[in-house]
Design an enzyme around this catalytic site. Structure first.
Site, mmCIF file in Angstrom:
data_model
loop_
_atom_site.group_PDB
_atom_site.id
_atom_site.type_symbol
_atom_site.label_atom_id
_atom_site.label_comp_id
_atom_site.label_asym_id
_atom_site.label_seq_id
_atom_site.Cartn_x
_atom_site.Cartn_y
_atom_site.Cartn_z
ATOM 1 N N GLU A 48 41.250 28.738 40.266
ATOM 2 C CA GLU A 48 41.817 29.160 41.548
ATOM 3 C C GLU A 48 41.451 30.597 41.906
ATOM 4 O O GLU A 48 41.355 30.946 43.077
ATOM 5 C CB GLU A 48 43.339 28.999 41.549
ATOM 6 N N PHE A 110 59.360 22.165 36.762
ATOM 7 C CA PHE A 110 58.000 22.098 36.238
ATOM 8 C C PHE A 110 57.024 22.731 37.238
ATOM 9 O O PHE A 110 57.024 22.389 38.413
ATOM 10 C CB PHE A 110 57.611 20.640 35.955
ATOM 11 N N GLN A 111 56.239 23.654 36.754
ATOM 12 C CA GLN A 111 55.237 24.372 37.553
ATOM 13 C C GLN A 111 55.846 25.107 38.746
ATOM 14 O O GLN A 111 55.231 25.234 39.790
ATOM 15 C CB GLN A 111 54.118 23.426 38.008
ATOM 16 N N LYS A 160 56.767 20.810 48.278
ATOM 17 C CA LYS A 160 56.195 19.470 48.427
ATOM 18 C C LYS A 160 56.919 18.638 49.492
ATOM 19 O O LYS A 160 56.290 17.956 50.299
ATOM 20 C CB LYS A 160 56.254 18.741 47.079
ATOM 21 N N MET A 470 29.831 50.067 32.274
ATOM 22 C CA MET A 470 30.493 51.224 32.874
ATOM 23 C C MET A 470 31.507 51.844 31.917
ATOM 24 O O MET A 470 31.668 53.067 31.867
ATOM 25 C CB MET A 470 31.168 50.822 34.192
HETATM 26 C C1 LIG Z 1 39.088 42.269 35.629
HETATM 27 C C2 LIG Z 1 38.668 43.601 35.142
HETATM 28 N N1 LIG Z 1 38.890 43.960 33.858
HETATM 29 C C3 LIG Z 1 38.494 45.161 33.405
HETATM 30 C C4 LIG Z 1 37.872 46.050 34.239
HETATM 31 C C5 LIG Z 1 37.456 47.424 33.731
HETATM 32 N N2 LIG Z 1 35.982 47.562 33.828
HETATM 33 C C6 LIG Z 1 35.386 48.217 34.830
HETATM 34 S S1 LIG Z 1 33.740 48.170 34.738
HETATM 35 C C7 LIG Z 1 33.780 47.299 33.298
HETATM 36 C C8 LIG Z 1 32.523 46.880 32.606
HETATM 37 C C9 LIG Z 1 31.739 45.917 33.404
HETATM 38 O O1 LIG Z 1 30.764 45.376 32.571
HETATM 39 P P1 LIG Z 1 29.603 44.480 33.125
HETATM 40 O O2 LIG Z 1 30.142 43.440 34.033
HETATM 41 O O3 LIG Z 1 28.759 44.017 32.014
HETATM 42 O O4 LIG Z 1 28.804 45.460 34.089
HETATM 43 P P2 LIG Z 1 27.970 46.794 33.793
HETATM 44 O O5 LIG Z 1 28.890 47.945 33.963
HETATM 45 O O6 LIG Z 1 27.396 46.682 32.404
HETATM 46 O O7 LIG Z 1 26.919 46.746 34.852
HETATM 47 C C10 LIG Z 1 35.100 47.061 32.912
HETATM 48 C C11 LIG Z 1 35.494 46.364 31.690
HETATM 49 C C12 LIG Z 1 37.686 45.649 35.580
HETATM 50 N N3 LIG Z 1 37.118 46.450 36.488
HETATM 51 N N4 LIG Z 1 38.069 44.426 35.997
#
Ligand SMILES: Cc1ncc(C[n+]2csc(CCOP(=O)(O)OP(=O)(O)O)c2C)c(N)n1
Lengths: 558, 167
Positions: A48, A110-111, A160, A470
């Site tokens: 979803e 439920f749910q 529902k 990042m």
């Molecule tokens: C749902 C979620 N969890 C954690 C983060 C924290 N976060 C920001 S950038 C990042 C790394 C992203 O890694 P990747 O998708 O491999 O991209 P890259 O930076 O290597 O291009 C994380 C964990 C986030 N932005 N969103």
């Protein structure tokens, strides 16, 4: 007499809904039964969250309200991240959730989950419909709220029994609802407009700081007119890329944490800051006190609560960006061209361009530039979150509004792929690329099933560094290179794609980038590009958290 | 930072109070006092909230409140000429032998009504501005306040001015 489910589907159609993104379950069975032969297309996602992101991507690309549908409890809860993502970026979305029958409400049935309670802080408004007679009105109001004023997500929770109950209430849809407590201001206050005009004209170093409101208001043409009329340089936020063409001589690119040096210097030196549909987010301002410290600040925004929230404003103008810019343009009579200021900015641009190493290795920036050279102005770029997003923002030259789809405010990893599905559904004839990281893509990789089933031809370009890049960059720069839980084991994404019946190609060498992208474009269906990039490439320049935006690091190659 | 009295006119619908109060907690504001009830217009309620903040914070909270679809009008009446009242019910330890007479004397001075008496307690009802109720409960503390219930402040503008919808 019509059932609630029928009223809903008819209402959606009357509101102009072209596609639903959804996932079925117990309490939405009546709705799905109605959908079966309703003529309203429905895309079955695999989670979803993806339905919400797809509806959001649809909305960003098209400007129309995106609609998603989920069952109660777990289904509704899975929408939450998607709704929050849309909320933070002011995206018009209507989320429909099933709910347990009214007789069971509050019983931990439920749910059952209190989704209106859960989404209270992340929706513009939400409704729990307890009487089928209210449904036509609720649908009209939901769409009206989602798309007018400052747009945002609206949720409708439908028990529902409300879906199965019958009503003969006229579906009075189409008329503008009367909402006593909701009267957005569209036109700018005349005196404030005059003050803004005289402040701009009497300034010597004006800069326009354009945000997502310019896109939301479809005010790109007015923005460019204002800039060109007086030769005012324009910097855009992440959300506003494309509002002015990336190669426009007055464009400074993005500002803020990973903005261009010249954009940040221009902000620091300007004496008049024209903030348009932007909200002075901390990723933009860095240390707020040092943000445009010498400037008179004009702030145009449809949401009065944004004005003065983060930065003191000298001339607040509440109104719709397009309307207000038109009002300003009507009054702007000046031959000023700010030659000295523009000369200064040209020098900064020449001295501090965006650069990366040219050493024969596979750099992500090169991938983005190559992609840019092979696509056209109408093609749509979607991104995930992290370095992949910032490199795309820096190196892709967006030419038109609504060709850039990214999660800014919430920064939701896993957003890009499902959002690209929505964008592609909105524009089947355009090419849609999701620029991903290997971390982000694995957050909603199950949507390969969706694109495979419907042959939705999005291309997924994974900038694969086998890191949560990042976060690793921050660990490298600020945590002494202690890479705590940011390394990802290699994944053979081509094989993953193949398992879903999707083709893909792995690219290790810069010399193969162009051909691989061409192949992906030539391929009719969805396609996965697995670019094995330099593992420890960083996004530069960078403003360390809490620093002033002119205190950037890493603008030079190593 | 000072206390502000906000008078908020809202549509009387399910969930509207949690929208209003949720907004305060989400934006990091403490509600000092809260009073809600129906008002002169059918289908509407008036919420009176006292909260503490500097001017910029209060402005922000008011703007955010105004964004709620069911909020019709928000006014900060702190600086306007107004009358404010709070009702308190105070149950005080008062043995017939010892302090009962004193407690009743104090009640008299504050024009509080005795609304219940038991062998060990007296219950008072008092109306007035917040400070008056604070003063009374402070005075009664020495006898032992068993229970103190306050309604939260309500306030109304003096003269012909009203806090009604202009939207
Ligand atoms: C749902 C979620 N969890 C954690 C983060 C924290 N976060 C920001 S950038 C990042 C790394 C992203 O890694 P990747 O998708 O491999 O991209 P890259 O930076 O290597 O291009 C994380 C964990 C986030 N932005 N969103």
């Amino acid at each position: 007499m019509k059932t609630g489910a029928k009223i809903l589907i008819e209402g959606l159609l009357k509101q102009g809904t072209k596609t639903l993104f959804g996932y079925p379950g117990g309490v939405v069975l009546p709705i799905y039964d109605e959908l079966f032969d309703s003529g309203l297309p429905h895309i079955l996602v695999r989670h979803e969250q993806a339905a919400a992101h797809a509806a959001d991507g649809y909305a960003r690309a098209s400007g129309n309200v995106g609609v998603c549908l989920a069952t109660s409890g777990p289904g509704a809860c899975n929408l939450v991240t998607g709704i929050a993502t849309a909320y933070m970026d002011s995206i018009p979305l209507v989320a429909i959730t099933g709910q347990v029958p009214t007789s069971l409400l509050g019983n931990d049935a439920f749910q059952e989950s209190d989704i209106t309670g859960i989404t209270l802080p992340i929706t513009k408004h939400n409704f729990l419909v307890k009487d089928v007679k209210d449904l036509p009105k609720v649908i009209t109001e939901a769409f009206f709220l989602a798309k007018t004023g400052r747009p945002g997500p609206v949720l409708i929770d439908l028990p529902k029994d409300v879906c199965t109950a019958e009503s003969d209430v006229e579906t009075d849809i189409g008329s503008e609802p009367v909402l006593r407590g909701y009267k957005p201001t569209y036109k700018g206050h005349t005196r404030q407009i005059e003050r803004a005009v005289s402040t701009i004209i009497s300034s010597e170093r004006p800069v326009i700081y354009a945000g997502g409101g310019v896109i939301a208001s479809n005010a790109s043409a007015e923005l460019i007119s204002l800039a060109e009329k007086l030769m005012i340089p324009v910097t855009t936020t992440l959300m506003a890329l494309g509002a002015i063409p990336g190669d426009h001589p007055l464009n400074l690119g993005m500002l803020g944490m990973h903005g261009t040096e010249y954009a940040n210097y221009a902000i620091t030196e300007c004496d008049c800051l024209i903030a348009i549909g932007a909200r002075f987010d901390d990723r933009v301002t860095g240390k707020v006190d040092a943000f445009a410290p010498h400037a008179s600040v004009i702030h145009i925004d449809i949401d009065p609560a944004e004005i003065g929230k983060n930065k003191k404003v000298d001339i607040p103008i509440v109104g719709d960006v397009k309307t207000v810019l038109t009002q300003i343009l009507d009054r702007l009579n000046s031959e000023k061209k700010y030659e000295n200021w523009n000369a200064r900015i040209r020098q900064w641009k020449e001295k501090h361009p965006l650069i990366y190493d040219n050493d024969g290795k596979l750099h992500p920036q090169f991938v983005i530039q190559t992609l840019n050279s092979l696509l056209s102005a109408d093609d749509i770029i979607v991104s995930e979150v992290g370095q992949n997003q910032m490199w795309t923002a820096q190196y892709y030259c967006f030419k038109k509004p609504r060709t850039w789809v990214t999660s800014g405010g919430l920064g939701t990893m896993g957003y890009g792929f499902p959002a690209s599905v929505g964008a592609q559904v909105a524009f089947p004839g355009r090419r849609v690329f999701d620029i991903a990281g290997d971390g982000s893509i694995q957050m909603n990789i199950q949507e390969l099933g969706t694109v495979s089933q419907y042959n939705i031809p999005v291309k997924i370009a994974i900038l694969n560094n086998r890191f949560l890049g990042m976060v690793r960059q921050w660990q490298e720069l600020f945590y002494n290179r202690r890479y705590s839980y940011t390394e990802l084991p290699p994944v053979d994404f081509v094989k993953v794609a193949n398992a879903y019946g999707i083709e893909g190609i792995r690219v290790d060498d810069p010399s193969c980038v162009k051909q691989a992208i061409k192949d992906s474009i030539a391929h009719e269906g969805p396609f996965v590009l697995d670019f094995r990039i330099e593992r420890e490439e960083n996004v530069f320049p960078m403003v360390p958290a809490g620093a002033a935006i002119n205190e950037m690091i890493g603008g030079r190659p190593k | 930072m000072k206390a502000h009295t906000l008078s908020i006119l809202v549509e009387n619908r399910a969930g509207v109070l949690s929208r209003v109060t949720g907004l305060f907690s989400r934006r990091g504001f403490n509600i000092e006092s809260l009073a809600v009830g129906t008002c002169e217009e059918e289908g509407m309620s008036r919420v009176t909230i006292v909260c503490i903040g500097d001017d910029a914070q209060i402005e922000q909270v008011m703007k955010q409140l105004n964004k709620l679809v069911e909020v019709i009008k928000v006014s900060d009446i702190t600086e306007n000429y107004h009358v404010e009242r709070e009702l308190a019910l105070i149950k005080v330890a008062a043995d017939p032998g010892s302090s009962r007479a004193e407690v009743m004397q104090i009640a008299d001075i504050f024009r509080a009504n005795v609304i219940d008496v038991s062998s060990k307690t007296i219950t008072l009802e008092v109306t007035g501005p917040t400070q008056k109720i604070d003063a009374l409960s402070n005075l009664l503390a020495q006898y032992g306040v068993k229970e103190l219930i306050r309604t939260g402040k309500i306030a109304i503008l003096r003269g012909t001015k009203t806090v009604i919808s202009t939207k």
